[in-house]
Design a protein around this motif. Structure first.
Motif, PDB file in Angstrom:
ATOM      1  N   ALA A 133      33.203  32.031  35.805  1.00 52.25           N
ATOM      2  CA  ALA A 133      32.284  32.656  36.768  1.00 52.25           C
ATOM      3  C   ALA A 133      32.562  32.171  38.183  1.00 52.25           C
ATOM      4  O   ALA A 133      32.500  32.943  39.145  1.00 52.25           O
ATOM      5  CB  ALA A 133      30.844  32.344  36.375  1.00 52.25           C
ATOM      6  N   PHE A 134      32.897  30.890  38.324  1.00 47.99           N
ATOM      7  CA  PHE A 134      33.215  30.330  39.644  1.00 47.99           C
ATOM      8  C   PHE A 134      34.504  30.930  40.195  1.00 47.99           C
ATOM      9  O   PHE A 134      34.573  31.331  41.361  1.00 47.99           O
ATOM     10  CB  PHE A 134      33.345  28.809  39.544  1.00 47.99           C
ATOM     11  N   LEU A 135      35.538  30.998  39.359  1.00 49.27           N
ATOM     12  CA  LEU A 135      36.850  31.461  39.815  1.00 49.27           C
ATOM     13  C   LEU A 135      36.840  32.910  40.278  1.00 49.27           C
ATOM     14  O   LEU A 135      37.538  33.275  41.222  1.00 49.27           O
ATOM     15  CB  LEU A 135      37.890  31.280  38.699  1.00 49.27           C
ATOM     16  N   GLU A 136      36.059  33.766  39.613  1.00 50.57           N
ATOM     17  CA  GLU A 136      36.069  35.179  39.994  1.00 50.57           C
ATOM     18  C   GLU A 136      34.776  35.603  40.699  1.00 50.57           C
ATOM     19  O   GLU A 136      34.421  36.772  40.676  1.00 50.57           O
ATOM     20  CB  GLU A 136      36.346  36.060  38.771  1.00 50.57           C
ATOM     21  N   ASN A 137      34.102  34.666  41.331  1.00 46.67           N
ATOM     22  CA  ASN A 137      32.853  34.990  42.017  1.00 46.67           C
ATOM     23  C   ASN A 137      33.070  36.027  43.114  1.00 46.67           C
ATOM     24  O   ASN A 137      32.361  37.019  43.203  1.00 46.67           O
ATOM     25  CB  ASN A 137      32.227  33.721  42.599  1.00 46.67           C
ATOM     26  N   GLY A 138      34.077  35.784  43.978  1.00 53.94           N
ATOM     27  CA  GLY A 138      34.428  36.748  45.021  1.00 53.94           C
ATOM     28  C   GLY A 138      33.349  36.986  46.054  1.00 53.94           C
ATOM     29  O   GLY A 138      33.016  38.129  46.367  1.00 53.94           O
ATOM     30  N   THR A 153      39.339  42.567  44.998  1.00 52.59           N
ATOM     31  CA  THR A 153      38.991  43.882  44.451  1.00 52.59           C
ATOM     32  C   THR A 153      38.968  43.901  42.924  1.00 52.59           C
ATOM     33  O   THR A 153      38.379  44.799  42.330  1.00 52.59           O
ATOM     34  CB  THR A 153      39.991  44.940  44.943  1.00 52.59           C
ATOM     35  N   TYR A 154      39.628  42.929  42.293  1.00 53.80           N
ATOM     36  CA  TYR A 154      39.702  42.896  40.834  1.00 53.80           C
ATOM     37  C   TYR A 154      38.728  41.894  40.216  1.00 53.80           C
ATOM     38  O   TYR A 154      38.633  41.800  38.995  1.00 53.80           O
ATOM     39  CB  TYR A 154      41.134  42.565  40.385  1.00 53.80           C
ATOM     40  N   GLU A 214      43.736  40.453  33.435  1.00 55.04           N
ATOM     41  CA  GLU A 214      44.433  41.253  34.444  1.00 55.04           C
ATOM     42  C   GLU A 214      45.802  41.711  33.959  1.00 55.04           C
ATOM     43  O   GLU A 214      46.238  42.811  34.288  1.00 55.04           O
ATOM     44  CB  GLU A 214      44.566  40.444  35.751  1.00 55.04           C
ATOM     45  N   ALA A 215      46.481  40.872  33.162  1.00 56.30           N
ATOM     46  CA  ALA A 215      47.783  41.279  32.617  1.00 56.30           C
ATOM     47  C   ALA A 215      47.617  42.437  31.637  1.00 56.30           C
ATOM     48  O   ALA A 215      48.443  43.362  31.602  1.00 56.30           O
ATOM     49  CB  ALA A 215      48.462  40.094  31.934  1.00 56.30           C
ATOM     50  N   GLN A 216      46.548  42.411  30.861  1.00 54.32           N
ATOM     51  CA  GLN A 216      46.269  43.521  29.948  1.00 54.32           C
ATOM     52  C   GLN A 216      45.982  44.798  30.735  1.00 54.32           C
ATOM     53  O   GLN A 216      46.451  45.888  30.366  1.00 54.32           O
ATOM     54  CB  GLN A 216      45.065  43.180  29.048  1.00 54.32           C
ATOM     55  N   ARG A 217      45.239  44.659  31.820  1.00 54.94           N
ATOM     56  CA  ARG A 217      44.894  45.827  32.641  1.00 54.94           C
ATOM     57  C   ARG A 217      46.131  46.429  33.312  1.00 54.94           C
ATOM     58  O   ARG A 217      46.302  47.654  33.356  1.00 54.94           O
ATOM     59  CB  ARG A 217      43.862  45.425  33.702  1.00 54.94           C
ATOM     60  N   ILE A 226      50.511  37.970  38.573  1.00 55.14           N
ATOM     61  CA  ILE A 226      49.289  37.527  37.894  1.00 55.14           C
ATOM     62  C   ILE A 226      48.907  36.127  38.335  1.00 55.14           C
ATOM     63  O   ILE A 226      47.730  35.822  38.559  1.00 55.14           O
ATOM     64  CB  ILE A 226      49.474  37.585  36.359  1.00 55.14           C
ATOM     65  N   GLN A 227      49.909  35.251  38.490  1.00 53.35           N
ATOM     66  CA  GLN A 227      49.631  33.886  38.957  1.00 53.35           C
ATOM     67  C   GLN A 227      49.022  33.887  40.352  1.00 53.35           C
ATOM     68  O   GLN A 227      48.143  33.079  40.656  1.00 53.35           O
ATOM     69  CB  GLN A 227      50.913  33.052  38.945  1.00 53.35           C
ATOM     70  N   ASP A 228      49.484  34.790  41.198  1.00 52.54           N
ATOM     71  CA  ASP A 228      48.945  34.883  42.556  1.00 52.54           C
ATOM     72  C   ASP A 228      47.515  35.432  42.568  1.00 52.54           C
ATOM     73  O   ASP A 228      46.740  35.127  43.474  1.00 52.54           O
ATOM     74  CB  ASP A 228      49.844  35.771  43.429  1.00 52.54           C
ATOM     75  N   MET A 229      47.178  36.234  41.577  1.00 49.97           N
ATOM     76  CA  MET A 229      45.818  36.778  41.518  1.00 49.97           C
ATOM     77  C   MET A 229      44.806  35.684  41.189  1.00 49.97           C
ATOM     78  O   MET A 229      43.707  35.656  41.739  1.00 49.97           O
ATOM     79  CB  MET A 229      45.756  37.897  40.463  1.00 49.97           C
ATOM     80  N   PHE A 230      45.191  34.787  40.294  1.00 53.17           N
ATOM     81  CA  PHE A 230      44.336  33.643  39.940  1.00 53.17           C
ATOM     82  C   PHE A 230      45.187  32.374  39.958  1.00 53.17           C
ATOM     83  O   PHE A 230      45.584  31.871  38.910  1.00 53.17           O
ATOM     84  CB  PHE A 230      43.683  33.848  38.566  1.00 53.17           C
TER      85      PHE A 230
END
Length: 201
Positions: free
Chosen positions: A88-93, A99-100, A149-152, A185-189
């Motif tokens: 939840a912390f990592l993808e709080n945004g 955008t993802y 995200e890799a699945q998406r 993917i690594q750059d996204m997270f």
């Protein structure tokens, strides 16, 4: 009077051959155990050109005491809830630039995955098994988000893509194709897992 014969000589010529064969046997049959470690990238030796200011809300603090209890963001937490809280912390945004991200956009939590840092601190008397379990949960939070995200984007798990990319037996043409996908993917997270100095009290 006939001369007495001396003690019979032992033919030692084949002893070297026997020793050599035994040496070869033990070299071939013995297995050498290698210690498994944690995959961590060390910071560069050169200091940054300018001081980087990190907002406190972009740091997710995890403390482990000597009894194996977790203090996450100054609150006691069970081990089973750690991965969900880290995710939840990592993808709080909070700043809306991601955008993802599917987070709650809580203004008191992380702005963006690229700015989010998880800080882990343990006591000197913390059990190693507890430390490893916490590490696994935190890395698992990154992997869950990367897999999603890799699945998406590519229809397969990131962990499998990365394992195939890092496998030296993978053909170079496949590795070249995977390189950009894995990096994207690594750059996204990006995995920013910092370990604070061990507590001695």
């Amino acid at each position: 009077m006939p001369r007495r014969k001396g003690a019979p000589e032992v033919n030692a010529g084949s002893m070297a051959d026997i020793a050599f064969l035994l040496l070869i046997f033990f070299l071939v049959t013995t297995t050498i155990e290698t210690d498994a470690g944690l995959d961590r990238m060390l910071p560069p030796i050169e200091p940054p050109e300018q001081d980087v200011v990190i907002k406190q809300k972009n740091i997710f603090t995890v403390n482990i005491n000597r009894n194996g209890q977790l203090l996450v963001e100054d609150n006691l937490m069970e081990m089973k809830d750690l991965r969900k809280a880290a995710t939840a912390f990592l993808e709080n945004g909070a700043d809306g630039s991601c955008t993802y991200c599917k987070g709650k956009k809580d203004p008191s939590s992380s702005d963006n995955p690229s700015k989010a840092i998880i800080s882990l601190k343990n006591d000197r008397e913390t059990k190693y098994s507890t430390y490893i379990t916490v590490q696994n949960e935190l890395v698992g939070a990154y992997n869950d988000l990367r897999n999603r995200e890799a699945q998406r984007l590519y229809g397969r798990d990131f962990t499998k893509m990365e394992a195939e990319y890092l496998n030296p037996e993978t053909p170079s043409s496949v590795r070249d194709d995977l390189k950009d996908k894995v990096k994207r993917i690594q750059d996204m997270f990006p995995q920013k897992l910092s370990e604070a100095e061990t507590s001695t009290d």
